[in-house]
Motif scaffolding. Structure first.
Motif, PDB file in Angstrom:
ATOM      1  N   VAL A 105       1.845  -4.609  -9.289  1.00  0.00           N
ATOM      2  CA  VAL A 105       2.890  -4.645  -7.861  1.00  0.00           C
ATOM      3  C   VAL A 105       2.082  -3.662  -7.056  1.00  0.00           C
ATOM      4  O   VAL A 105       1.920  -2.521  -6.982  1.00  0.00           O
ATOM      5  CB  VAL A 105       4.238  -4.213  -8.261  1.00  0.00           C
ATOM      6  N   ALA A 106       2.163  -4.255  -5.771  1.00  0.00           N
ATOM      7  CA  ALA A 106       1.664  -3.667  -4.584  1.00  0.00           C
ATOM      8  C   ALA A 106       2.629  -2.519  -4.309  1.00  0.00           C
ATOM      9  O   ALA A 106       3.849  -2.629  -4.273  1.00  0.00           O
ATOM     10  CB  ALA A 106       1.229  -4.408  -3.519  1.00  0.00           C
ATOM     11  N   PRO A 107       2.374  -1.354  -3.762  1.00  0.00           N
ATOM     12  CA  PRO A 107       3.225  -0.194  -3.602  1.00  0.00           C
ATOM     13  C   PRO A 107       4.137  -0.844  -2.227  1.00  0.00           C
ATOM     14  O   PRO A 107       5.540  -0.336  -2.243  1.00  0.00           O
ATOM     15  CB  PRO A 107       2.403   1.017  -3.206  1.00  0.00           C
ATOM     16  N   HIS A 108       3.685  -1.539  -1.402  1.00  0.00           N
ATOM     17  CA  HIS A 108       4.404  -1.681  -0.045  1.00  0.00           C
ATOM     18  C   HIS A 108       5.403  -2.743  -0.595  1.00  0.00           C
ATOM     19  O   HIS A 108       6.496  -2.964   0.116  1.00  0.00           O
ATOM     20  CB  HIS A 108       3.347  -2.312   0.983  1.00  0.00           C
ATOM     21  N   ALA A 109       5.159  -3.578  -1.498  1.00  0.00           N
ATOM     22  CA  ALA A 109       6.006  -4.572  -2.232  1.00  0.00           C
ATOM     23  C   ALA A 109       7.281  -3.874  -2.674  1.00  0.00           C
ATOM     24  O   ALA A 109       8.535  -4.162  -2.501  1.00  0.00           O
ATOM     25  CB  ALA A 109       5.465  -5.600  -3.180  1.00  0.00           C
ATOM     26  N   LEU A 110       7.061  -2.855  -3.382  1.00  0.00           N
ATOM     27  CA  LEU A 110       8.125  -2.054  -4.013  1.00  0.00           C
ATOM     28  C   LEU A 110       9.003  -1.386  -2.901  1.00  0.00           C
ATOM     29  O   LEU A 110      10.498  -1.399  -2.787  1.00  0.00           O
ATOM     30  CB  LEU A 110       7.669  -0.936  -4.998  1.00  0.00           C
ATOM     31  N   ILE A 111       8.505  -0.963  -1.816  1.00  0.00           N
ATOM     32  CA  ILE A 111       8.986  -0.414  -0.622  1.00  0.00           C
ATOM     33  C   ILE A 111       9.784  -1.084   0.002  1.00  0.00           C
ATOM     34  O   ILE A 111      11.188  -1.062   0.334  1.00  0.00           O
ATOM     35  CB  ILE A 111       8.209   0.598   0.284  1.00  0.00           C
ATOM     36  N   ASP A 112       9.120  -2.442   0.438  1.00  0.00           N
ATOM     37  CA  ASP A 112       9.967  -3.448   1.037  1.00  0.00           C
ATOM     38  C   ASP A 112      11.154  -4.098   0.324  1.00  0.00           C
ATOM     39  O   ASP A 112      12.256  -4.320   0.883  1.00  0.00           O
ATOM     40  CB  ASP A 112       8.875  -4.728   1.470  1.00  0.00           C
ATOM     41  N   ALA A 113      11.193  -4.050  -0.862  1.00  0.00           N
ATOM     42  CA  ALA A 113      12.178  -4.690  -1.836  1.00  0.00           C
ATOM     43  C   ALA A 113      13.532  -3.913  -1.686  1.00  0.00           C
ATOM     44  O   ALA A 113      14.573  -4.385  -1.728  1.00  0.00           O
ATOM     45  CB  ALA A 113      11.822  -4.851  -3.221  1.00  0.00           C
ATOM     46  N   VAL A 114      13.219  -2.304  -1.595  1.00  0.00           N
ATOM     47  CA  VAL A 114      14.601  -1.717  -1.467  1.00  0.00           C
ATOM     48  C   VAL A 114      14.856  -1.224  -0.201  1.00  0.00           C
ATOM     49  O   VAL A 114      16.017  -0.680   0.028  1.00  0.00           O
ATOM     50  CB  VAL A 114      14.282  -0.473  -2.500  1.00  0.00           C
ATOM     51  N   LEU A 115      13.976  -1.542   0.880  1.00  0.00           N
ATOM     52  CA  LEU A 115      14.150  -1.176   2.187  1.00  0.00           C
ATOM     53  C   LEU A 115      15.323  -1.714   2.760  1.00  0.00           C
ATOM     54  O   LEU A 115      16.270  -1.103   3.353  1.00  0.00           O
ATOM     55  CB  LEU A 115      12.994  -1.413   3.008  1.00  0.00           C
ATOM     56  N   PRO A 116      15.859  -2.813   2.810  1.00  0.00           N
ATOM     57  CA  PRO A 116      16.795  -3.355   3.200  1.00  0.00           C
ATOM     58  C   PRO A 116      18.239  -2.709   2.628  1.00  0.00           C
ATOM     59  O   PRO A 116      19.168  -2.443   3.520  1.00  0.00           O
ATOM     60  CB  PRO A 116      17.023  -5.051   2.853  1.00  0.00           C
TER      61      PRO A 116
ATOM     62  N   LEU B 221       2.679   4.680   4.257  1.00  0.00           N
ATOM     63  CA  LEU B 221       1.944   4.532   3.295  1.00  0.00           C
ATOM     64  C   LEU B 221       0.332   4.646   3.503  1.00  0.00           C
ATOM     65  O   LEU B 221      -0.200   4.271   4.636  1.00  0.00           O
ATOM     66  CB  LEU B 221       1.873   2.926   2.813  1.00  0.00           C
ATOM     67  N   GLU B 222      -0.103   5.083   2.673  1.00  0.00           N
ATOM     68  CA  GLU B 222      -1.816   5.144   2.825  1.00  0.00           C
ATOM     69  C   GLU B 222      -2.514   3.923   2.908  1.00  0.00           C
ATOM     70  O   GLU B 222      -1.989   2.777   2.456  1.00  0.00           O
ATOM     71  CB  GLU B 222      -2.469   6.108   1.790  1.00  0.00           C
ATOM     72  N   GLU B 223      -3.786   3.840   3.792  1.00  0.00           N
ATOM     73  CA  GLU B 223      -4.356   2.554   3.742  1.00  0.00           C
ATOM     74  C   GLU B 223      -5.050   2.019   2.083  1.00  0.00           C
ATOM     75  O   GLU B 223      -5.471   3.113   1.723  1.00  0.00           O
ATOM     76  CB  GLU B 223      -5.298   2.529   4.844  1.00  0.00           C
ATOM     77  N   ARG B 224      -5.311   0.935   1.884  1.00  0.00           N
ATOM     78  CA  ARG B 224      -5.814   0.428   0.910  1.00  0.00           C
ATOM     79  C   ARG B 224      -5.464   1.124  -0.551  1.00  0.00           C
ATOM     80  O   ARG B 224      -6.383   1.613  -1.460  1.00  0.00           O
ATOM     81  CB  ARG B 224      -7.551   0.562   0.961  1.00  0.00           C
ATOM     82  N   LEU B 225      -4.120   1.034  -0.588  1.00  0.00           N
ATOM     83  CA  LEU B 225      -3.798   1.725  -1.972  1.00  0.00           C
ATOM     84  C   LEU B 225      -3.964   0.529  -2.818  1.00  0.00           C
ATOM     85  O   LEU B 225      -3.446  -0.477  -2.913  1.00  0.00           O
ATOM     86  CB  LEU B 225      -2.072   2.001  -1.776  1.00  0.00           C
ATOM     87  N   PRO B 226      -4.052   0.952  -4.204  1.00  0.00           N
ATOM     88  CA  PRO B 226      -4.402  -0.160  -5.397  1.00  0.00           C
ATOM     89  C   PRO B 226      -2.849  -0.297  -5.853  1.00  0.00           C
ATOM     90  O   PRO B 226      -1.904   0.387  -5.712  1.00  0.00           O
ATOM     91  CB  PRO B 226      -4.993   0.839  -6.491  1.00  0.00           C
ATOM     92  N   ALA B 227      -2.790  -1.372  -6.687  1.00  0.00           N
ATOM     93  CA  ALA B 227      -1.502  -2.071  -7.290  1.00  0.00           C
ATOM     94  C   ALA B 227      -1.206  -1.034  -8.304  1.00  0.00           C
ATOM     95  O   ALA B 227      -1.999  -0.246  -8.984  1.00  0.00           O
ATOM     96  CB  ALA B 227      -1.740  -3.156  -7.623  1.00  0.00           C
ATOM     97  N   VAL B 228       0.101  -0.830  -8.619  1.00  0.00           N
ATOM     98  CA  VAL B 228       0.408   0.050  -9.672  1.00  0.00           C
ATOM     99  C   VAL B 228       1.017  -1.078 -10.907  1.00  0.00           C
ATOM    100  O   VAL B 228       1.506  -2.108 -10.606  1.00  0.00           O
ATOM    101  CB  VAL B 228       1.657   1.074  -9.405  1.00  0.00           C
ATOM    102  N   PHE B 229       0.878  -0.528 -12.109  1.00  0.00           N
ATOM    103  CA  PHE B 229       1.333  -1.334 -13.365  1.00  0.00           C
ATOM    104  C   PHE B 229       2.578  -0.850 -13.813  1.00  0.00           C
ATOM    105  O   PHE B 229       2.643   0.163 -14.327  1.00  0.00           O
ATOM    106  CB  PHE B 229       0.175  -1.108 -14.337  1.00  0.00           C
TER     107      PHE B 229
ATOM    108  N   LEU C 146      15.188  10.473   6.527  1.00  0.00           N
ATOM    109  CA  LEU C 146      14.753  10.150   5.181  1.00  0.00           C
ATOM    110  C   LEU C 146      13.345   9.392   5.225  1.00  0.00           C
ATOM    111  O   LEU C 146      13.151   8.549   5.954  1.00  0.00           O
ATOM    112  CB  LEU C 146      15.686   9.219   4.590  1.00  0.00           C
ATOM    113  N   ARG C 147      12.397  10.158   4.491  1.00  0.00           N
ATOM    114  CA  ARG C 147      11.145   9.865   4.458  1.00  0.00           C
ATOM    115  C   ARG C 147      10.691   9.220   3.353  1.00  0.00           C
ATOM    116  O   ARG C 147      10.870   9.787   2.088  1.00  0.00           O
ATOM    117  CB  ARG C 147       9.989  11.028   4.837  1.00  0.00           C
ATOM    118  N   LEU C 148      10.263   8.060   3.183  1.00  0.00           N
ATOM    119  CA  LEU C 148       9.567   7.319   1.969  1.00  0.00           C
ATOM    120  C   LEU C 148       8.054   7.360   2.309  1.00  0.00           C
ATOM    121  O   LEU C 148       7.643   6.863   3.337  1.00  0.00           O
ATOM    122  CB  LEU C 148       9.961   5.857   1.858  1.00  0.00           C
ATOM    123  N   LYS C 149       7.189   8.028   1.221  1.00  0.00           N
ATOM    124  CA  LYS C 149       5.889   8.292   1.204  1.00  0.00           C
ATOM    125  C   LYS C 149       5.163   7.672   0.030  1.00  0.00           C
ATOM    126  O   LYS C 149       5.649   8.108  -1.023  1.00  0.00           O
ATOM    127  CB  LYS C 149       5.406   9.552   1.848  1.00  0.00           C
ATOM    128  N   VAL C 150       4.219   6.846   0.178  1.00  0.00           N
ATOM    129  CA  VAL C 150       3.200   6.757  -1.094  1.00  0.00           C
ATOM    130  C   VAL C 150       1.916   6.924  -0.738  1.00  0.00           C
ATOM    131  O   VAL C 150       1.236   6.738   0.534  1.00  0.00           O
ATOM    132  CB  VAL C 150       3.238   5.303  -1.224  1.00  0.00           C
TER     133      VAL C 150
END
Length: 694
Positions: free
Chosen positions: A533-544, A561-569, A600-604
């Motif tokens: 799963v891409a990190p931004h997808a996790l953030i986007d899912a809970v952001l609303p 979010l940093e640029e070109r982050l790999p997906a997490v398992f 509130l700061r969310l950071k990856v």
């Protein structure tokens, strides 16, 4: 009224009373049987050794005594021959026509030749001295006044000679000498023709010296004694201290004066080893006794080792029977050589059934027999199994399957050679069942936590959905009004407005549907599946949902979010729940009237790019982990609360359940990461957790 009789306890059985006595008797009998032969053998060897030494010593004594007797007999024979020769010499000295002067000259010559003679006398028939010559080796041996016809010793000797018609001897008598000394003297009377006598005075000491072989007196004592044992004179070596005496006596039957010749030999005592044979036999006997002692000691050690081995085997047997872990030993050909009761109970087969099989084991499932056979061939080829063990599936005798955890190690003998493999089996059926129950309970807790979160957000949803639904209604009413008008000049312009209103309606409807779908996806229960799963997808899912509560509390949400982050398992649903719980906790921590700027700061970021004291990561760690952080500017966490922060059912909120942070840490640790927190300067708290990259 009946009298009460005392009730006595029943007597103990006779067998129970006599059993300890019989056991003690059997023990004493076994000890006696064990040591009787050894004691008997030791006694026989000791008796043999003593007997051999005693016989050898006795034989040596007899030999020494025999030699001494033989030498004494030879000495007596020499004495007799010498005395007879002396008598003949005296007789020859009185040739025909020999006068007194000529005889004295010849007698002087004889005295120089025979040192044993002290004096030679020529006496007439009345025993008066007619001529006398003394030995030149002694001065004044006799006084002439005492050598008359009435001298008793000479009278006895001459009377015996006259009676026998042959030379005769007188008993010895002591002749005192000057300065308190003296010597024993024996008279010889020899009758000659004409009734005259020749008398020769013998010195017994000189007689022993001259007529006895000098070798006889070397190392021993030679003496003349009376028949009753009275010692007259002795020559030879004196007796040494610490020696034993060997005595030999021989009768010297002289006419008129019998005497004894006594020889005393000295020999050192004790003679433990009289000769080489005795020494050899004694050495062999001592060696035999030593071997017996060593054998007895070795036997004692063996018995002790056997007793210790029996105790160790009994202890190991009891330990193997008590453990619930199955044990199995195989040789290098794959044949089962040992199984413990736990393994037999585990698979349902007896030990004889398991150890009688040469090919496939009866507890191998039919569908997996070829795979197990291939794995056994690899193991017997020398492949080292993993130390942490591996899981497999076994089949009981009734056909049921069950999972097992197998640990294997090479079986090494006392010489360091491998003789097979030793395996330990743990039935993990109950463990799997408990894990499944724990997993189901945890999922129910997580679902309950999500439902509780949705319940808290119900009021926010009603407020949030009011705006898009009101906008939809307004746009729909305006569109109907525009469509109901009949003015043609405005048709083109109204058409554009209607199209714009419809688009607004679609946007607002999509917004409301997105909010509902987010809540629905978060709440619904599904199986755990890990995926990239891409990190931004996790953030986007809970952001609303985060922004939904942020509007109510007046919190500004910042995402970095940093640029070109790999997906997490990871498991997407569980990680989204962790992010949502941490974000909600952070916003609730900032719900204070005096706080105006609530952020509130969310950071990856990559785990290695965050510099913290003591948490520096290497470049390899940076490529393997991503770090998610949720930071607030609230009141922070006190030390008392920090100690129990992750304890289940501990909460500081009146309406809280105390399961949020505990579940969050469990989820992160199940993914192999770590959940931690630290204070933020100047105020607030930062929660961080790591997830593995794909």
């Amino acid at each position: 009224m009946r009298a009460l009789t005392p009730v006595s306890s029943p007597p103990l059985p006779v067998a129970r009373v006599l059993r300890p006595a019989f056991a003690r008797l059997r023990f004493l009998r076994s000890v006696w049987r064990r040591w009787f032969l050894w004691v008997l053998l030791a006694v026989l060897v000791l008796v043999l050794l003593v007997t051999v030494v005693w016989l050898a010593g006795r034989h040596e004594v007899e030999q020494t005594q025999n030699v001494l007797d033989r030498d004494t007999a030879d000495a007596v024979s020499d004495l007799r021959v010498g005395l007879q020769r002396n008598a003949q010499t005296l007789r020859a000295s009185l040739g025909e026509g020999v006068d007194r002067e000529r005889w004295e000259t010849r007698a002087a010559d004889l005295l120089r030749e025979h040192r044993e003679w002290l004096r030679l006398e020529w006496r007439d028939a009345a025993l008066q001295v007619r001529g006398a010559v003394d030995t030149p080796y002694r001065r004044h041996a006799f006084e002439d006044t005492r050598r008359g016809a009435d001298q008793p010793d000479v009278l006895l000797a001459c009377a015996a000679a006259r009676k026998l018609g042959a030379p005769a001897y007188s008993p010895s008598h002591y002749v005192p000498f000057s300065q308190g000394t003296g010597f024993e003297v024996m008279e010889l009377c020899l009758p000659v023709e004409g009734g005259a006598y020749l008398v020769a005075s013998y010195s017994l000491r000189d007689t022993l010296i001259e007529l006895v072989a000098p070798t006889l007196s070397r190392g021993q004592e030679v003496a003349f004694t009376e028949v009753d044992g009275t010692r007259l004179v002795a020559i030879g070596a004196p007796r040494r201290v610490g020696t034993r005496v060997f005595t030999a006596q021989q009768l010297i039957d002289l006419p008129g004066a019998p005497m004894m010749l006594r020889v005393d030999g000295w020999r050192a005592v004790p003679d433990l080893f009289p000769n080489m044979l005795t020494a050899l036999v004694t050495a062999i006997s001592i060696a035999l006794v030593s071997v017996l002692v060593l054998l007895a000691r070795d036997t004692r050690k063996r018995q002790r080792a056997e007793r210790d081995l029996a105790d160790a085997l009994a202890f190991r047997k009891a330990m193997e029977d008590s453990v619930i872990t199955g044990l199995r030993a195989r040789d290098l050909q794959g044949r089962i050589t040992y199984v413990n009761p736990a393994f037999c109970e585990m698979v349902g087969f007896g030990a004889d059934e398991l150890m009688s099989t040469d090919g496939e084991a009866p507890y191998w499932p039919t569908e997996l027999a070829h795979e197990y056979q291939r794995r056994q061939a690899v193991r017997l080829a020398g492949a080292v199994p993993p130390r942490e063990g591996f899981e497999s599936v076994f089949m009981r005798k009734d056909g049921t399957r069950f999972p097992v955890l197998i640990f294997e190690a090479p079986l090494i003998n006392a010489h360091g050679s491998q003789t097979g493999w030793m395996s330990a089996f743990i039935d993990i059926s109950e463990q799997r069942r408990i894990e499944e129950l724990s997993r189901a309970s945890q999922e129910r807790l997580q679902a309950s936590a999500r439902l509780a979160t949705v319940g808290e957000m119900a009021s926010l949803l009603s407020h949030e959905l009011t705006q898009p639904l009101a906008a939809i209604a307004s746009y729909a009413s305006g569109s109907l009004n525009l469509l109901g008008a009949d003015r043609s000049q405005q048709r083109s312009r109204d058409h554009d407005e209607v199209a714009m209103a419809v688009r607004r309606i679609a946007e607002q409807a999509d917004r409301a549907g997105q909010v509902i779908r987010s809540v629905h996806d978060f709440v619904r229960r599904r199986d755990r599946t890990r995926e990239a799963v891409a990190p931004h997808a996790l953030i986007d899912a809970v952001l609303p949902l985060v922004r939904l509560q942020a509007r109510k509390l007046g919190v500004r949400v910042e995402v970095a979010l940093e640029e070109r982050l790999p997906a997490v398992f990871c498991d997407r649903t569980l990680v989204e729940q962790v992010l949502l719980n941490l974000a909600r906790n952070g916003m609730q921590a900032m719900d204070m009237p005096e706080l105006t700027d609530r952020v509130l700061r969310l950071k990856v970021v990559r785990a290695g790019s965050v510099g913290r004291d003591g948490d520096g990561a290497t470049a390899a760690d940076a490529r393997r982990w991503l770090e998610f952080s949720v930071a607030d500017v609230g009141c922070g966490i006190s030390p008392e609360v920090a100690e129990r922060l992750f304890t289940p059912f501990f909460t500081t909120r009146p309406d809280g359940m105390g399961l949020g942070l505990s579940l969050c840490r469990t989820v992160v640790e199940q993914h192999g990461g770590v959940l931690m927190f630290e204070p933020q300067r100047p105020c607030g708290t930062i929660f961080r957790f790591t997830l593995p990259v794909t």
